[in-house]
Scaffold this active site. Structure first.
Site, PDB file in Angstrom:
ATOM      1  N   HIS A 253      15.741  70.960   6.244  1.00  0.00           N
ATOM      2  CA  HIS A 253      14.249  70.323   6.083  1.00  0.00           C
ATOM      3  C   HIS A 253      14.814  69.169   4.991  1.00  0.00           C
ATOM      4  O   HIS A 253      15.633  69.315   4.282  1.00  0.00           O
ATOM      5  CB  HIS A 253      13.326  71.292   5.020  1.00  0.00           C
ATOM      6  CG  HIS A 253      12.264  70.913   4.855  1.00  0.00           C
ATOM      7  ND1 HIS A 253      11.886  70.023   4.109  1.00  0.00           N
ATOM      8  CD2 HIS A 253      11.181  71.008   5.454  1.00  0.00           C
ATOM      9  CE1 HIS A 253      10.575  69.734   4.056  1.00  0.00           C
ATOM     10  NE2 HIS A 253       9.805  70.224   4.925  1.00  0.00           N
TER      11      HIS A 253
ATOM     12  N   HIS B  62      -1.692  71.725   6.599  1.00  0.00           N
ATOM     13  CA  HIS B  62      -2.267  71.313   8.018  1.00  0.00           C
ATOM     14  C   HIS B  62      -3.621  71.904   8.175  1.00  0.00           C
ATOM     15  O   HIS B  62      -4.245  72.617   7.399  1.00  0.00           O
ATOM     16  CB  HIS B  62      -1.159  72.038   8.788  1.00  0.00           C
ATOM     17  CG  HIS B  62       0.306  71.830   8.514  1.00  0.00           C
ATOM     18  ND1 HIS B  62       1.232  72.517   8.761  1.00  0.00           N
ATOM     19  CD2 HIS B  62       0.973  71.022   8.051  1.00  0.00           C
ATOM     20  CE1 HIS B  62       2.384  72.095   8.567  1.00  0.00           C
ATOM     21  NE2 HIS B  62       2.138  70.820   7.829  1.00  0.00           N
TER      22      HIS B  62
END
Length: 424
Positions: free
Chosen positions: A174, A108
């Site tokens: 997840h 990110h």
């Protein structure tokens, strides 16, 4: 008429639906769990009773350079509670230790100063050195060997050279690693770009074992465990949060054992049986997890797990930070169809995996099977359509579009928190 409140950015959208047997709410069976104590008390109790590990105050003795890996701005980890309590334990055992917080950005963007302040609080920002991990800076990485999958393992030198490596984080389902938390702080958290891309290759992403809530035989999880061991991640503090982003449970201690106990708790807490729907409405649990389309793919997979063949998925996500990357955008927008994009992904060698292909691949998997309608920021409408998604400005408009395809008597399944449930 009754209203279902769906998390959207930092508020909620009201979903007005006529009650009846064809409108069903899919929520975890144990979603009414009541924690024992305040958030701080829960974390303190976990730190005082570490799993398969000495207390943190003992581990830090004789250690000069201590690094705490902490999740970035895309994760709702209540680090403003966790980190001060970890620092308290560190100072109790070693008041002279030099502590650095390494922000696990993975692939990110860097976490901004404003986001760091919101995440950690003024006192931590003022008193502790905080460093953003930058996965593309090869000079910041150290080589730690070959992953079980065959890829090279490169990890941030700050983590590798620490006398003691710790991590704070949280555990939730997840969509391809099984669960977040634990070993994930190292890979992808503070690993190099090339290591992350190899681990997230198309073969592994398409594995039937790389699914929500599954760790057994999961090739992605296997690499992550190896990376955490090689980086010598010695101690983790992982919490579980509710829909209000409040801590309801915590584990601390050995990287593997504490994480597994936390995963077992989450599995029991958020398990839900499928309720097959012709129209399935899901969310990403609101901000910060719904801040871009890239993250919102996670909530879509919950809808995928309960959608009937040919269903319409309506995804509610604020996307205040846009799509989540130009690579992600072009990996779908540059192809005439989702299937054409998928064919390219599956033919890409592991070592040539481009950034964000894993997210694009999972989104393509759903677009090939279902029509997906985004309820999101109007500024993104054109770009959603470029990526083969449909768009509606309101929930009412999205439902009208969906019923035009599936009929007025369509069975509707609503998932208020798509990232907070394991459907199966």
């Amino acid at each position: 008429m009754f209203l279902i409140k769906l998390p959207y950015h930092k508020t909620y959208l009201d979903l007005p639906l006529e009650p009846g047997p064809k409108v069903r709410l899919l929520t975890p069976e144990n979603h009414e769990y009541t924690p024992d104590g305040t958030q701080e008390e829960i974390v303190r109790r976990a730190l005082a009773n570490p799993i398969a590990s000495p207390p943190l105050s003992e581990l830090v003795k004789g250690k000069k350079n201590i690094v705490i890996i902490s999740s970035d701005h895309t994760r709702p980890v209540p680090s403003h509670i966790n980190i001060p309590l970890m620092l308290e334990e560190i100072k109790k055992g070693n008041p002279d230790a030099d502590v650095t917080i390494l922000v696990a950005t993975g692939m990110h963007r860097p976490t901004t100063d404003e986001e760091l302040l919101a995440k950690f609080g003024q006192k931590v920002v003022d008193e502790v050195k905080i460093v953003n991990h930058l996965s593309e800076k090869d000079e910041d990485m150290a080589f730690l060997g070959i992953l079980p999958s065959g890829g090279e393992l490169w990890v941030n030198k700050l983590a590798v050279e620490a006398d003691l490596l710790l991590a704070d984080g949280f555990i939730e389902p997840h969509f391809f690693a099984g669960f977040s938390g634990g070993r994930k702080s190292v890979l992808p958290g503070v690993a190099s770009r090339k290591t992350v891309m190899y681990n997230h290759n198309s073969t592994f992403i398409s594995s039937p074992y790389a699914r929500t809530g599954n760790l057994e035989n999961n090739p992605i999880h296997r690499d992550m465990l190896f990376a955490a061991e090689k980086a010598k991640l010695a101690f983790v503090l992982n919490v579980v949060i509710n829909a209000k982003k409040e801590i309801i449970y915590a584990v601390a201690g050995h990287t593997v054992e504490a994480h597994l106990k936390g995963c077992a708790f989450v599995r029991e807490l958020v398990a839900a049986k499928p309720i097959p729907g012709d129209i399935v409405i899901s969310t990403n649990g609101g901000y910060p997890l719904d801040q871009n389309l890239y993250q919102a793919v996670k909530g879509m997979t919950a809808a995928e797990a309960t959608a009937k063949p040919g269903a319409v998925i309506i995804m509610v996500a604020g996307c205040s930070d846009g799509l989540g990357g130009e690579d992600f955008y072009h990996q779908l927008a540059d192809f005439p169809s989702p299937q054409a994009a998928m064919d390219t992904f599956l033919s890409t060698a592991k070592e040539d995996t481009p950034a964000d292909q894993w997210e694009s691949q999972i989104l393509c998997r759903m677009l090939i099977k279902y029509k997906v309608i985004m309820v999101s920021d109007p500024k993104l409408a054109g770009r959603f359509r470029d990526m083969h998604l449909d768009y509606a400005e309101t929930l009412e408009e999205a439902l009208t579009m969906a019923k035009a395809i599936k009929g007025d008597d369509a069975e509707i399944t609503v998932i208020p928190d798509g990232v907070g449930v394991i459907v199966g």
